[in-house]
Design an enzyme around this catalytic site. Structure first.
Site, short mmCIF file in Angstrom:
data_model
loop_
_atom_site.label_atom_id
_atom_site.label_comp_id
_atom_site.label_asym_id
_atom_site.label_seq_id
_atom_site.Cartn_x
_atom_site.Cartn_y
_atom_site.Cartn_z
N TYR A 1 0.86 -1.18 0.00
CA TYR A 1 0.00 0.00 0.00
C TYR A 1 0.89 1.23 0.00
O TYR A 1 1.81 1.33 0.82
CB TYR A 1 -0.88 -0.02 1.25
CG TYR A 1 -1.81 1.17 1.38
CD1 TYR A 1 -2.94 1.28 0.59
CD2 TYR A 1 -1.56 2.18 2.31
CE1 TYR A 1 -3.80 2.37 0.71
CE2 TYR A 1 -2.40 3.27 2.44
CZ TYR A 1 -3.52 3.36 1.65
OH TYR A 1 -4.37 4.43 1.77
N ASP B 1 9.43 2.64 -0.18
CA ASP B 1 8.40 3.32 0.59
C ASP B 1 8.61 2.96 2.06
O ASP B 1 8.21 1.89 2.51
CB ASP B 1 7.01 2.88 0.09
CG ASP B 1 5.89 3.53 0.89
OD1 ASP B 1 6.17 4.16 1.92
OD2 ASP B 1 4.72 3.39 0.47
N LYS C 1 4.20 9.89 8.45
CA LYS C 1 3.93 10.49 9.78
C LYS C 1 5.04 10.36 10.81
O LYS C 1 5.15 11.17 11.73
CB LYS C 1 2.64 9.88 10.33
CG LYS C 1 2.59 8.35 10.17
CD LYS C 1 1.20 7.85 9.81
CE LYS C 1 1.26 6.48 9.16
NZ LYS C 1 0.37 6.27 8.04
N1 HOZ Z 1 -3.67 3.29 6.20
C1 HOZ Z 1 -3.48 3.11 7.60
C2 HOZ Z 1 -2.96 1.78 7.92
N2 HOZ Z 1 -1.99 1.22 7.11
C3 HOZ Z 1 -4.72 3.32 8.42
C4 HOZ Z 1 -4.98 4.75 8.61
C5 HOZ Z 1 -6.03 5.11 9.66
O1 HOZ Z 1 -7.15 4.59 9.70
O2 HOZ Z 1 -5.72 5.98 10.41
#
Ligand code: HOZ
Length: 429
Positions: free
Chosen positions: A144, A239, A267
């Site tokens: 992802y 990534d 983040k």
């Molecule tokens: N895409 C995030 C996990 N791989 C989840 C993001 C969220 O719900 O904060």
């Protein structure tokens, strides 16, 4: 466990926010039930609006290496806020931040700040395309890279969990330029390169996958990927939105000793504030506007609050390299506890772990790629998740995610977690 206020908030939220949440996985859709609404976090714990306390292993999906709200972070943010929340003009802190990242991650010679992991990956692919003059790129099934159109093809994380790995709204044109390979399978990459000779701009990969659950790469696979990309003049993008500064100071690339051309972060470099970045070889990065013609921009990029939080966290990492040993000790303690529990229950579910990222799959066959990951019994995961939650342990509300350990997790937290793991498995099996 009493979750009335969360329930009321969720019902209210659904009237105004699609699905009641601002990001799908947190809606608990794949595990059933309603999400709990969080009031605050402190150290290894979170408190929900109904007054229930949890040991938090989501860690805001990775960035909380030191748990919630460490003192150095609070002071950095309070100081920054005194000077304003945003300027849309350069600051000294951006320079210090860029310099620090280039020191910590040697493959990064120049870096550009953005506001999320999605922005970082989509910008990195644009730069790779602009630099090479080629249009197609390879991604791996189950990886992802955020929600830009051309990544939402056989994607992991929420897309996989919710059964829409290829999202409606992605045009055929976009999908045509995304080529799919199998994780840990170099032949699948070679075949695509032969079929699309001189048309591939980039290969993007999570060098340790964290969005189909945790899947660990074979070092040889990553090395061969590096070699092929160099031979074929393809830009290799790591990534490291999840793994950067988490699995080690220099990320997965340091662990496996492989130098990508470009790297993306999310983040974690803002210690949980909305931020991302992409960086790498100077000759590629200098193609970006205003030094070059490839356009990329953002008013909040390099935002002073995010930079201040990130700089305080990365400086802490630089000055305290011992945190990675602490994280390893804590995480292996948990892993061993889980394995002991399984032995007692005559089960041998897969536990994939690297440093402070780990994941248990409800299958006994090795999980090395997307196809083996989806063999996990997700209905069993849902039951497990709820049993753990009842016992005050907050895990990702989806099988295809990671569990993140922080330096704030105490021995008491971990013993409580191991006990809950045993009782939960015993209840559901
Ligand atoms: N895409 C995030 C996990 N791989 C989840 C993001 C969220 O719900 O904060």
């Amino acid at each position: 466990m009493y979750i009335k206020k969360s329930e009321e908030l969720f019902n209210e939220a659904k009237k105004y926010i699609p699905g009641g949440v601002n990001s799908p996985v947190r809606a608990f859709k794949s595990v059933g039930g309603n999400p709990i609404f969080i009031a605050k976090g402190y150290g290894s714990k979170m408190l929900d609006v109904d007054g229930n306390e949890y040991i938090d292993y989501i860690s805001s999906w990775g960035p909380h290496l030191f748990g919630h709200n460490p003192d150095f972070l609070k002071s950095a943010l309070l100081e920054a806020i005194e000077a304003s929340t945003s300027f849309g003009a350069p600051t000294e802190l951006e320079v210090k931040m860029a310099k620090l990242i280039t020191e910590l991650v040697p493959s990064i010679e120049m870096i550009r700040m953005v506001n999320s992991g999605t922005e970082a990956t989509m910008s990195a692919v644009r730069v790779a395309r602009g630099y090479t003059g080629k249009e197609k790129f390879i991604k791996f099934e189950g990886c992802y890279h955020g929600h830009a159109d051309y990544f939402l093809i056989k994607a992991g994380s929420g897309a996989l969990t919710l059964g829409v790995p290829t999202s409606p709204g992605v045009t055929k044109g976009n999908a045509a330029d995304t080529l799919l390979a199998d994780y840990n399978n170099i032949n699948s990459v070679k075949e695509l390169i032969i079929k699309n000779k001189n048309e591939i701009a980039a290969v993007i990969i999570e060098p340790i996958a964290g969005n189909m659950g945790v899947v660990i790469p074979d070092k040889e696979f990553l090395q061969q990927l590096r070699n092929i990309c160099s031979e074929e003049k393809i830009i290799l993008i790591f990534d490291e939105v999840m793994t950067g500064f988490r699995v080690s100071k220099g990320g997965a690339q340091e662990i496996f000793g492989i130098k990508p051309d470009l790297t993306t972060f999310g983040k974690i470099i803002g210690a949980g504030l909305p931020v991302g970045a992409f960086g790498g070889r100077k000759d590629i990065m200098e193609m970006i506007a205003p030094s070059g013609p490839i356009y990329q921009a953002g008013t909040l990029s390099g935002n002073p609050l995010a930079m201040s939080a990130g700089y305080s966290a990365l400086s802490y990492i630089k000055n305290h390299p011992e945190i990675y040993n602490q994280l390893e000790e804590k995480s292996s303690y948990l892993e061993n506890g889980f394995r002991e529990n399984m032995k007692k229950l005559n089960k041998n579910f897969v536990m994939n772990r690297i440093g402070s990222m780990m994941c248990m799959f409800f299958t006994e066959q090795p999980v090395v790629d997307y196809k083996s990951a989806v063999k996990s019994d997700t209905s069993l995961y849902s039951k497990y998740f709820h049993e753990m939650l009842k016992r005050g342990i907050y895990l990702a509300p989806a099988q295809f995610e990671a569990m993140f350990v922080s330096t704030a997790h105490s021995s008491e937290d971990m013993d409580k977690t191991i006990k809950a793991h045993y009782e939960s498995l015993k209840t559901i099996l």
